[in-house]
Every structure is written in structure tokens, then in C-alpha cells.
Design an enzyme around this catalytic site. Sequence first.
Site, PDB file in Angstrom:
ATOM      1  N   ASP A 229      -0.544  -1.654  -5.523  1.00 38.06           N
ATOM      2  CA  ASP A 229      -1.652  -1.269  -4.643  1.00 38.06           C
ATOM      3  C   ASP A 229      -2.833  -0.727  -5.445  1.00 38.06           C
ATOM      4  OD1 ASP A 229      -0.288  -1.997  -2.365  1.00 38.06           O
ATOM      5  OD2 ASP A 229       0.604  -0.025  -2.082  1.00 38.06           O
TER       6      ASP A 229
ATOM      7  N   ASP B 298      -5.151   2.001  -6.173  1.00 40.64           N
ATOM      8  CA  ASP B 298      -5.699   3.338  -6.347  1.00 40.64           C
ATOM      9  C   ASP B 298      -5.210   3.836  -7.699  1.00 40.64           C
ATOM     10  OD1 ASP B 298      -3.091   4.316  -5.974  1.00 40.64           O
ATOM     11  OD2 ASP B 298      -3.414   4.726  -3.856  1.00 40.64           O
TER      12      ASP B 298
ATOM     13  N   GLU C 245      -2.929   5.968  -8.724  1.00 39.66           N
ATOM     14  CA  GLU C 245      -1.487   6.061  -8.940  1.00 39.66           C
ATOM     15  C   GLU C 245      -0.891   4.692  -9.225  1.00 39.66           C
ATOM     16  OE1 GLU C 245       1.719   8.641  -9.423  1.00 39.66           O
ATOM     17  OE2 GLU C 245      -0.340   9.176  -8.858  1.00 39.66           O
TER      18      GLU C 245
ATOM     19  N   GLU D 180       5.153  -3.109  -6.208  1.00 35.76           N
ATOM     20  CA  GLU D 180       5.887  -1.847  -6.282  1.00 35.76           C
ATOM     21  C   GLU D 180       7.086  -1.795  -5.350  1.00 35.76           C
ATOM     22  OE1 GLU D 180       2.665  -1.376  -3.273  1.00 35.76           O
ATOM     23  OE2 GLU D 180       2.819  -2.177  -5.295  1.00 35.76           O
TER      24      GLU D 180
ATOM     25  N   HIS E 202     -13.290  -0.236  -0.265  1.00 38.77           N
ATOM     26  CA  HIS E 202     -12.079  -0.433   0.531  1.00 38.77           C
ATOM     27  C   HIS E 202     -12.450  -0.571   2.003  1.00 38.77           C
ATOM     28  CE1 HIS E 202      -9.403   1.717  -2.670  1.00 38.77           C
ATOM     29  NE2 HIS E 202     -10.090   0.713  -3.151  1.00 38.77           N
TER      30      HIS E 202
ATOM     31  N   TYR F   7      -4.325  -1.855   4.135  1.00 35.42           N
ATOM     32  CA  TYR F   7      -3.740  -0.779   3.331  1.00 35.42           C
ATOM     33  C   TYR F   7      -4.004   0.581   3.962  1.00 35.42           C
ATOM     34  CZ  TYR F   7      -2.312   1.680  -0.911  1.00 35.42           C
ATOM     35  OH  TYR F   7      -1.670   2.484  -1.820  1.00 35.42           O
TER      36      TYR F   7
ATOM     37  N   ARG G  74      -3.688   3.696   2.738  1.00 34.18           N
ATOM     38  CA  ARG G  74      -4.171   4.836   1.947  1.00 34.18           C
ATOM     39  C   ARG G  74      -5.629   4.579   1.595  1.00 34.18           C
ATOM     40  NH1 ARG G  74       1.148   4.143   0.242  1.00 34.18           N
ATOM     41  NH2 ARG G  74       2.478   5.961   0.665  1.00 34.18           N
TER      42      ARG G  74
END
Length: 764
Positions: free
Chosen positions: A82, A84, A86, A9, A365, A320, A322
Site C-alpha cells: 500500500d 504510505d 509504513e 502485504e 490520494h 484504500y 487509510r
Amino acid sequence: MAKNLVIVESPAKGKTIEKFLWPDFKVVASMWHIRDLPVKSLWIDIENNFTPEYGINDDKKKTVTSLKKLAKESNEVWIATDEDREWEAIGWHLCHTLNVDPATTKRIVFHEITKTAIQKAVKNPKTIDLSLVDAQQARRILDRLVWYKVSPILWKKIRKWLSAWRVQSVAVKLIVEKEREIKNFKPEESWKIFVELSYGTSKFKAEFHKLGGKVKKLKSRADVEKILATLYDTLDLIKESKTKKDTIALQVDSPVEFTLVDSVKKDSKRKPWAPFTTSTLQQEAARKFGFGVKQTMMVAQRLYEWVDLWNGERTGLITYMRTDSVNLSDQAKNQAKDMILWDYGKDYHQLRSFKTKSSWAQEAHEAIRPSDLTRKPESLAGVLEPQQLKLYTLIWKRTVASQMADAVVEVTTFQFSPTKALNQQWQTKGEVIKFDGFMKLYIEWTDDENDDSDDSGVLPAIEIGELLEAKHIESNQVFSRPPARYTEASLVKKLEWEWIWRPSTYAPTISTIIDRWYVEKIDKKYLWPTEIAFTVTDFLQKYFSEMMEYKFTKDVEEDFDKIAEWNLTYTSMLDEFWNGTLKKDLLNADENSEKVIEKVGKKCPKCSEELIYRFSKAGKFIGCSGYPECDYIDQPEEEKNALDAIKAKYEWKPCPDGIEGTIVVKTGRYWPFLASSEYPNVKWIGKIKDDKEEKLEAILEKKWLLVDEETGEEMVVKNSRRWPFLAAKNYPAVKIAKNIPKDVWEELNAQMAEENKDDEESEK
């Protein structure tokens, strides 16, 4: 041409991981979202199972053209966004845009940018998780329905350009409710009595605690005088004075004898905190460094994508950022163990596993931790920017401390009684750290601004029955304080407590409500609702009450989880929301609500009609209710005062650089700006700087850094997407740019911290 095209991204992440892949791999960036619901229309077919119609974002058309060309020239396309919902959806959109099959396209995920993690992910690819994509689509479509359907009601009934959101509106509601709680707060009076006792060379205070074995609250001066009357033959000895807080203080300077009647020593264990999740990192960075939530996430992103240009190594510094998990990998635990045994010894190590209390947490995670714990913060001094080093140090210490032994604190509690009134108990506490354990490395700060505890330090060894003389007794009047306004950190804590959306979304949520002028920051940290926030919140609460309930937001998030687990279809979830809640609320609000009119309480000087408050994109103003027949307008007093202060500071000074005219303050569409008195013939426009910018420039000027020492070129502060930097005045035409030195940031932060401290003291 590379056989394998890997799409991430962000370009920084792409550069970081490309070195760890094989020569036939090429890594490119999508620059985040490339496809979304277009603006200016709903683009959702409600009658056809809520089918969305996506379009390529205007600013990504060149990127898409380039990606399509690269995809055609490659044998295999890999999605490495990444992990998740989104980012899974971004990968799905990429597949559809590049005409590759999401069911067969290889998808790789990793939680740290290290060679081991990335090569392991490539050897164990999976495919796009369509359940996560459906969950993201459900959230996107539901939020779109709220925004595009409810906002026009606000335009019609209150004023144009207002926005309603499923989550942000609820966050504003929290801030509005807190402000009303503060406004309605009625302080309650109470009193405290302290005695200063001496034993040998030690002095400490004891506070009146119990009467007849029961805790006694002192609510008035009369209650205090009743206690003092048991200790002295006359109350004429009492001296009265005023404190800095304009409360009453009483004191008696006459000796009184006290006896130690009870002594308790008890060891208390204190356990270390779990490693950071997204929300706990945001909260602690705000408390310790004054970082905003958005600022914390931006700095953490840089650490995650960090590239070491000093030795050519490309590796992220942290995992990461988030995440809602507090797990640590075995590798991290073993590294922490080695660090602790080497630096502190075996007594300081304790292997720990943490588990989050939230049912939402994705335990697969990891928590936020350094990707390599052997990289100590001090080794990065002078390499990282000051903010990066602070945040990395915080994460490093929290991670290592989580694997350290409990601290052991001995708490001593003394109970004294006056020899003249043995039914009274006066208490003091002291603490001795017997074993510091994890506290040797890390202590968390607190949000509690009303902590008035006055426990003593180390207490002397006193035997029960011993007599001590007090020469001074004082009593202070205390009024209870209203609850503190939310800071970004405490709002995040409240949002998490109420289960309102995901921790990773708190930063954009808070940014949105500030950017849209529903909330302002006062005293550099507190979130204060603007006038329109009260109006909109009340309207939404009245006509969209179900959507505004905290439980509704929590239930919606649980539905998204069910969709992600294939236990619910997103179309059925959206149908229930639309037909069961939103559709009827929209109809009721449109047909039964009246237009909100705020009266000024004065008559129009032109036509004697009622003056009312109106709103435009430039803000609030006073207008005549007889408009359009009467065109009278005026500014509210508070805006006049603010503008007068800006004018007094800037106006009639010469324009910079010999620009013709003197400085005048003009009001733009959104906020005031500086211009030449010859404007618009002279096109110069200046920005009104905030307090922090002015302080930064003052420090740079003091250190002679606003002139380049090699070329003599005049330097100014420029803003980039990442952080401010120094550059030539005519940059980029004159290619001179450099980082602002570390000692400048340290001096600026010290000044801001001192001001914040003064502000808090004055508020108290």
C-alpha cells in the site's frame, strides 16, 4: 515459473489482484512486516548516526525463505504494498532482504482494487521512494528511543512493566486531563421557563428569552418568581414538584394572554459533508453503529480486499481506507452523477470538489469511496457480513450525498410578549424542509451529548398582533453538566484537532493504551483512565514535559513531512531530539526524581509499618512498606468487590460436560479465570464471558442454533481473527462451521443499542 513476482502485504489482497494481471505474473504476500528492530534491546547505534540494526522477525523466517526462492526463479520483482510511509518501508525492507536493488526494483501503487487501476499501475511503475522510507525510519527510531529509554525510568521510579510512548502517552494525558476536568467540575444552577401556546389545532412551546430587548439568564428560583410575578397577581398559584433528575419543577395552570410581536422567516442552506477520510469514517461508524476504531479499520480492510465468491469476480469494494484526503476522482463523480440523476432527478445533483483543511493531507490520494458506485448496498445484502454491509452502506451514501444539491430549510422564528409585560420576549423556532437535497440520502450524527435544544417542528401561520392564550406555564431547574468522557470517536476527533500523529494510526494508538491497562472502557463506550494512568502521566509531565506537549508531537510530525520531502535529513532530526531534549530529561528524571509510593492510609496488621500500594503483572495489590522483612499482602477493596461479584455468579455450579468438580474462580497472572475445584489435577479452564458474548449465546440458544440441525452436533461460538462464527464443539477435528445468521446479529445489536440508550438516560 512466472517471470514476474509481485509482492503485496496481505494474502487476501494478493488473491484479489492476481486475477487482473497477466499469466506471467505471480502474486504472493509478505504477511506485512518481515524485518524490524529486534525486541529486548535498543538495536540503534546512537553514536553512529542512529544507525538501526534490523533483523528478520522470528515468525517470518519461513516466509522470507519462500520469497527468496521465488525471487531467484523470477525475472522481475515488483513491490505492490500500500501507498504510505509504513508500506513504502516494508517494500524497502523486502528489497534488502531479497537482495534486489531498491533503486531499480519496480514499485506499483493503486488506491482501489479494480482491473483498470491495477493494470494502469503496472504500465506506469515507479521505484521505492527513499524519502518516505527515511521518514518512516525516523519515526520508528525516535519512537524506539522513547520506549526503550523512558520506560526503564518508569520501572525504576514507579513499578515494573510500565511503558512510555511518544504518542500513546500523550493520548493517555488527554484522557487523564478530561477525567480531572470532570472531577473538578462544579455544576452551575440555571432555570428555564416555557409556556405552552395554542393556535387552532396547533400547540407549541415558547421559552422566555429577553427582558427589555436584552437576553436574560435566569440563575435562581428568585429570578423565575420575578418573571411570574409580572404575569400573575399572586405567586400562590405556583405548584412545586420534583423531576426524574431530582431537580425542582414549577408550574402554573392559569391562563395568560400572549401577543405575537415579531415573525421572521429565513431560508437556510445546508451543504453535504465531504467524503470520508480515515478519521471521519472512524467517528461516524462509532456514532451510528457503536463500532470501535480498530473494529472499523478491520471491517474496512475486508471491504478493500473483498473477494466475491458468488460469481468468481475478485474486486475490492472500496478504495484504500487509510487516507486523509477528501478528493474524489472524475470517474467517481461521474458515477455519482448518473446514480443521482437516475434515482432523484437533475434538481438533486450538484458537482462538488472538496479540499481538506489540513496541511498534512496527501491530496494525490482519494477519499474513502466505493470502487464502483453502481454496486448499490442493497445488491450486497446477504452477500456481506452484517458489519461489512453497514459500513459499505455508510460509505456509499456519504459518497453519493457529497455530490448532491444543498438542502433548503425554512426557519421560522416567533417572538411573543405577554400582554401584561410587553418588555418580555418569549421565543420559539420551527423548521420546514423546503427541499431535502442531500438529506434525502444522508444525515451525519453529532458528538454533542449536551444538546438540549427544544426547537419546535412546523409552526402555524400567525399574523403579527394576534393574541394567543397560554393555559400552562412551567419552569425547570437545570444544572450544567460536566464534560462527557471521551469515546473512541471523540478521542479521534481531539487527536486530529491537536494534530497528534496521523489518522491512520489512531486505531493502534487506542488499542495499545487499552491493552496496556492505562485506559478502560466503561458503560461499553467511555474511555476512563486507570489509577496508574494518573501516576504515569504526572511523572512524565514533570520530568519529560517537552515530549508530553501537544505541540511537540505536532512539530515532530511536521519534521517527518520535511524528511519525506527531502527538506530535512532524518539523522539531523534525531540528533536534535536526542541531544536537545531526551538525553537531558532522562538524566534529570533518573537523578532527581523520587520513587513514587502510594500510601493506603492504614498500618500493617503484622508489623505496624505503613501499608502501601504495590503493583505486579497481575495488577495492583496492598503490601507492607517493611517488605521483604514483612510479607503481608492484601487486595484493594474495589478488586475484592469485583471478584466477589464474579464468584457469586459462577462458583459452586457444576463444571460443564461432566468434568469432575464444581466451578471455582481463580486469579491468574493477568485476570480471573474459571477452573474446577479439583484443579490442578483436573486441567479444565473456562473463560469468564463478557456481557456481549453471553447475550449472543442466549440468542443462539433461543433460536436452536447451538445444535447443528443436519448432524445434531453441539455447536459453540468460536473466535477468528475476523469475526465470531459457529462451529462444532470439537472443531477443527469435527469440520462443521458456519456463519452466525444475519438476524442474530441484528437482534444482538438491537439489545446492545437499547442497553446503551438506557445507560445514557440513567447517566443524564
